[in-house]
Design a protein around this motif. Structure first.
Motif, PDB file in Angstrom:
ATOM      1  N   UNK A 185      -0.549   8.606   3.294  1.00 16.00           N
ATOM      2  CA  UNK A 185      -1.503   7.674   2.008  1.00 16.00           C
ATOM      3  C   UNK A 185      -1.903   6.955   2.867  1.00 16.00           C
ATOM      4  N   UNK A 186      -1.016   6.130   2.665  1.00 15.80           N
ATOM      5  CA  UNK A 186      -1.065   4.882   3.349  1.00 15.80           C
ATOM      6  C   UNK A 186      -2.167   4.476   4.130  1.00 15.80           C
ATOM      7  N   UNK A 187      -1.210   5.044   5.391  1.00 20.48           N
ATOM      8  CA  UNK A 187      -2.518   4.984   6.676  1.00 20.48           C
ATOM      9  C   UNK A 187      -3.439   6.028   6.446  1.00 20.48           C
ATOM     10  N   UNK A 188      -3.715   6.577   5.727  1.00 22.66           N
ATOM     11  CA  UNK A 188      -5.255   6.763   5.919  1.00 22.66           C
ATOM     12  C   UNK A 188      -5.337   6.026   4.791  1.00 22.66           C
ATOM     13  N   UNK A 189      -5.646   5.018   3.906  1.00 21.43           N
ATOM     14  CA  UNK A 189      -6.321   4.374   3.003  1.00 21.43           C
ATOM     15  C   UNK A 189      -6.781   3.262   3.659  1.00 21.43           C
ATOM     16  N   UNK A 190      -5.169   2.708   4.947  1.00 26.03           N
ATOM     17  CA  UNK A 190      -5.072   1.466   5.589  1.00 26.03           C
ATOM     18  C   UNK A 190      -5.957   1.811   6.983  1.00 26.03           C
ATOM     19  N   UNK A 191      -6.444   2.622   7.718  1.00 27.20           N
ATOM     20  CA  UNK A 191      -6.860   3.107   8.667  1.00 27.20           C
ATOM     21  C   UNK A 191      -6.172   2.765   9.726  1.00 27.20           C
ATOM     22  N   UNK A 242       0.694  -1.606   0.050  1.00 26.22           N
ATOM     23  CA  UNK A 242      -0.169   0.154   0.281  1.00 26.22           C
ATOM     24  C   UNK A 242       0.772   1.499  -0.180  1.00 26.22           C
ATOM     25  N   UNK A 243       1.647   1.268   0.568  1.00 28.11           N
ATOM     26  CA  UNK A 243       2.945   2.470   0.090  1.00 28.11           C
ATOM     27  C   UNK A 243       3.290   2.625  -0.254  1.00 28.11           C
ATOM     28  N   UNK A 244       3.500   2.052  -1.491  1.00 23.82           N
ATOM     29  CA  UNK A 244       4.662   2.205  -2.723  1.00 23.82           C
ATOM     30  C   UNK A 244       3.118   2.372  -4.255  1.00 23.82           C
ATOM     31  N   UNK A 245       2.027   1.974  -3.777  1.00 23.69           N
ATOM     32  CA  UNK A 245       1.027   1.945  -4.534  1.00 23.69           C
ATOM     33  C   UNK A 245       0.588   3.148  -4.286  1.00 23.69           C
ATOM     34  N   UNK A 246       0.619   4.422  -3.020  1.00 24.04           N
ATOM     35  CA  UNK A 246       0.349   4.442  -2.501  1.00 24.04           C
ATOM     36  C   UNK A 246       1.257   6.569  -2.427  1.00 24.04           C
ATOM     37  N   UNK A 306     -15.975  -3.092   1.995  1.00 23.05           N
ATOM     38  CA  UNK A 306     -15.669  -1.844   1.798  1.00 23.05           C
ATOM     39  C   UNK A 306     -15.835  -2.173   0.180  1.00 23.05           C
ATOM     40  N   UNK A 307     -16.576  -1.081  -0.869  1.00 27.92           N
ATOM     41  CA  UNK A 307     -16.185  -1.052  -2.070  1.00 27.92           C
ATOM     42  C   UNK A 307     -16.285   0.262  -2.746  1.00 27.92           C
ATOM     43  N   UNK A 308     -14.898   1.009  -2.589  1.00 29.25           N
ATOM     44  CA  UNK A 308     -15.672   2.396  -3.533  1.00 29.25           C
ATOM     45  C   UNK A 308     -15.282   2.095  -4.360  1.00 29.25           C
ATOM     46  N   UNK A 309     -16.077   3.305  -5.502  1.00 30.98           N
ATOM     47  CA  UNK A 309     -16.018   3.224  -6.784  1.00 30.98           C
ATOM     48  C   UNK A 309     -16.115   4.775  -6.974  1.00 30.98           C
ATOM     49  N   UNK A 310     -15.878   4.860  -8.644  1.00 34.33           N
ATOM     50  CA  UNK A 310     -15.743   6.545  -8.657  1.00 34.33           C
ATOM     51  C   UNK A 310     -16.101   5.912  -9.803  1.00 34.33           C
ATOM     52  N   UNK A 313      -4.076   6.660  -5.845  1.00 33.43           N
ATOM     53  CA  UNK A 313      -3.433   6.999  -4.597  1.00 33.43           C
ATOM     54  C   UNK A 313      -4.884   7.585  -3.736  1.00 33.43           C
ATOM     55  N   UNK A 314      -5.858   7.522  -4.700  1.00 29.43           N
ATOM     56  CA  UNK A 314      -7.135   7.707  -3.504  1.00 29.43           C
ATOM     57  C   UNK A 314      -7.675   6.538  -3.174  1.00 29.43           C
ATOM     58  N   UNK A 315      -7.266   5.678  -3.192  1.00 29.63           N
ATOM     59  CA  UNK A 315      -8.171   4.103  -3.346  1.00 29.63           C
ATOM     60  C   UNK A 315      -9.072   3.860  -3.389  1.00 29.63           C
ATOM     61  N   UNK A 316      -9.600   4.265  -4.947  1.00 25.12           N
ATOM     62  CA  UNK A 316     -10.686   3.420  -5.403  1.00 25.12           C
ATOM     63  C   UNK A 316     -10.364   2.082  -5.903  1.00 25.12           C
ATOM     64  N   UNK A 317     -11.685   0.986  -5.607  1.00 20.28           N
ATOM     65  CA  UNK A 317     -11.423  -0.537  -6.042  1.00 20.28           C
ATOM     66  C   UNK A 317     -11.376  -0.551  -7.795  1.00 20.28           C
TER      67      UNK A 317
END
Length: 318
Positions: free
Chosen positions: A21-27, A12-16, A93-97, A136-140
Motif C-alpha cells: 500500500x505504501x508503494x502504491x501511495x508513494x508511486x 508511509x509504510x507505518x501509516x499504510x 495533488x489533493x485527495x479528498x473523499x 489506508x487509502x491515502x486520502x488527505x
C-alpha cells in the motif's frame, strides 16, 4: 541513501500498514520502498519493523522513531513552505473523499470558485457513500457527517444538513398523503441502509416536545443517495431527503412534494476530517477553509444550535 526520503517512506509504510500500500501511495516500486526502509534500519542499527508474510508491524524502537520522523518531516515542510510561494499559491495533488449527495449538490457545483483561487491544485475527489479509511487509502481529508466514530481523526464542524419527507405527486395521488408519522407504517417507504454495517436507518420525527422513532417496512432499501433520490422521483415510495436536494430536484412540487411538513428531524452535522498524525499542508488547509466558507454562505447549511442528530438518509458517518 537520501535519509529524508527514507524517513518519508518509513512513515508511509507505518501509516499504510504494509509495503504494498505504501508503494502504491508513494508511486514507487515496492522493492525501492523495502530497500529504503532496510537501509534506514542498517544506518540506525535498529530494527524498526516486524515483517511477516501477512503483515507488517512496528517495533517499540520503530514506534518511537516514527513519532520523531513525523515531527522532523513536518518541520521540514514548514520551512519549505515559509520560503516559497506555497502558502499563497498551494499546488500539487489533493485527495479528498466526500458523500455522493453532498458532492453532487454542494461541492462539485462550487468547484469553479475553488480553482479560481487555487489553480495549481490537482483535486482528486472520491464521491461515494462508503466510509473510507483515510490512512489506508491515502486520502488527505474527507467531508463527513453525523457522529464521528473514529477518535483518531481531527474534525472541524462546518455545516448542517436538514432533512424533509417527500414523495412524487404520482405516488400521493395513488396512495394518499400521510398527515402523521405513524401513517407511514401504512405507506410504501423507501429505506436507506448503511454500506458499512448493512443496518437500515430508522425514521425520526419531533414536534412540540414529542419524539417518534420508527423502523418502517419498505419495498426497497438503497445505500446510495443518488439511487435513493431517483427511487423517490420514480414514485416508488416516500423518502426522507435533504432540503438542499429537494430544492435542486423538484422543490416547486412538480416532481416531489413535501409531506409531514410540521414535523422535523434533528439536523446532521457536517465535518471536514483529516488524520491527526499528518502535517496539515497548505493545500489541505485552504480546502478546509474553502469548504467552511462554502457551508457558511449556504442558506440551508449554516451552523445553528444542534440537538441529537440522526443519520438519515445519507451514509456520512466516520
Amino acid at each position: 541513501m537520501n535519509k529524508l526520503q527514507a524517513m518519508e517512506v518509513f512513515v508511509q509504510v507505518v501509516d499504510a500498514g504494509g509495503f504494498t500500500r505504501a508503494s502504491e501511495t508513494l508511486q514507487l516500486p515496492k522493492a525501492t520502498v523495502s530497500t529504503l526502509v532496510a537501509s534506514l534500519e542498517t544506518a540506525l542499527a535498529v530494527k524498526l519493523l516486524h515483517r511477516t508474510t501477512r503483515q507488517v508491524s512496528v517495533t517499540a524502537d520503530g514506534a518511537a522513531y516514527y513519532e520523531r520522523c513525523l515531527r522532523i518531516l513536518a518541520d521540514v515542510k514548514d520551512a519549505e513552505e515559509s520560503l516559497s510561494r506555497t502558502r499563497l499559491s498551494p499546488s500539487g495533488r489533493l485527495r479528498v473523499d466526500a458523500p455522493t449527495g453532498l458532492s453532487n449538490e454542494i461541492l462539485v457545483p462550487a468547484l469553479p470558485s475553488f480553482f479560481e483561487q487555487y489553480p495549481d491544485i490537482q483535486l482528486e475527489l472520491g464521491c461515494s457513500d462508503r466510509p473510507v479509511d483515510l490512512i489506508e487509502e491515502g486520502v488527505d481529508c474527507a467531508v463527513r457527517g453525523g457522529q464521528l466514530a473514529d477518535s483518531t481523526l481531527i474534525a472541524r464542524r462546518v455545516g448542517l444538513l436538514n432533512f424533509v419527507t417527500c414523495a412524487a405527486p404520482s405516488y400521493l395521488e395513488r396512495f394518499g398523503t400521510p398527515t402523521h408519522p405513524r401513517d407511514l407504517e401504512r405507506h410504501r417507504c423507501i429505506n436507506y441502509f448503511s454500506s458499512k454495517t448493512g443496518k437500515i436507518y430508522n425514521w425520526d420525527y419531533a414536534r412540540d416536545g414529542e419524539r417518534i422513532e420508527m423502523t418502517l417496512p419498505g419495498m426497497v432499501a438503497l445505500n446510495d443517495s443518488n439511487a435513493y433520490l431517483t427511487a423517490g422521483l420514480a414514485g416508488l415510495g416516500i423518502i426522507m431527503m435533504t432540503d438542499v436536494q429537494l430544492d435542486n430536484h423538484g422543490g416547486n412540487g412538480s416532481r416531489l412534494v413535501r409531506v409531514l411538513d410540521d414535523w422535523i428531524t434533528d439536523p446532521l452535522p457536517i465535518h471536514v476530517v483529516y488524520p491527526q498524525n499528518r502535517h496539515l499542508s497548505a493545500k489541505v488547509r485552504v480546502f478546509v477553509e474553502w469548504v467552511a466558507d462554502l457551508m457558511a454562505s449556504h442558506p440551508q447549511m449554516r451552523l445553528r444550535p444542534l440537538a441529537n442528530a440522526p443519520a438519515l438518509p445519507l451514509e456520512l458517518t466516520a
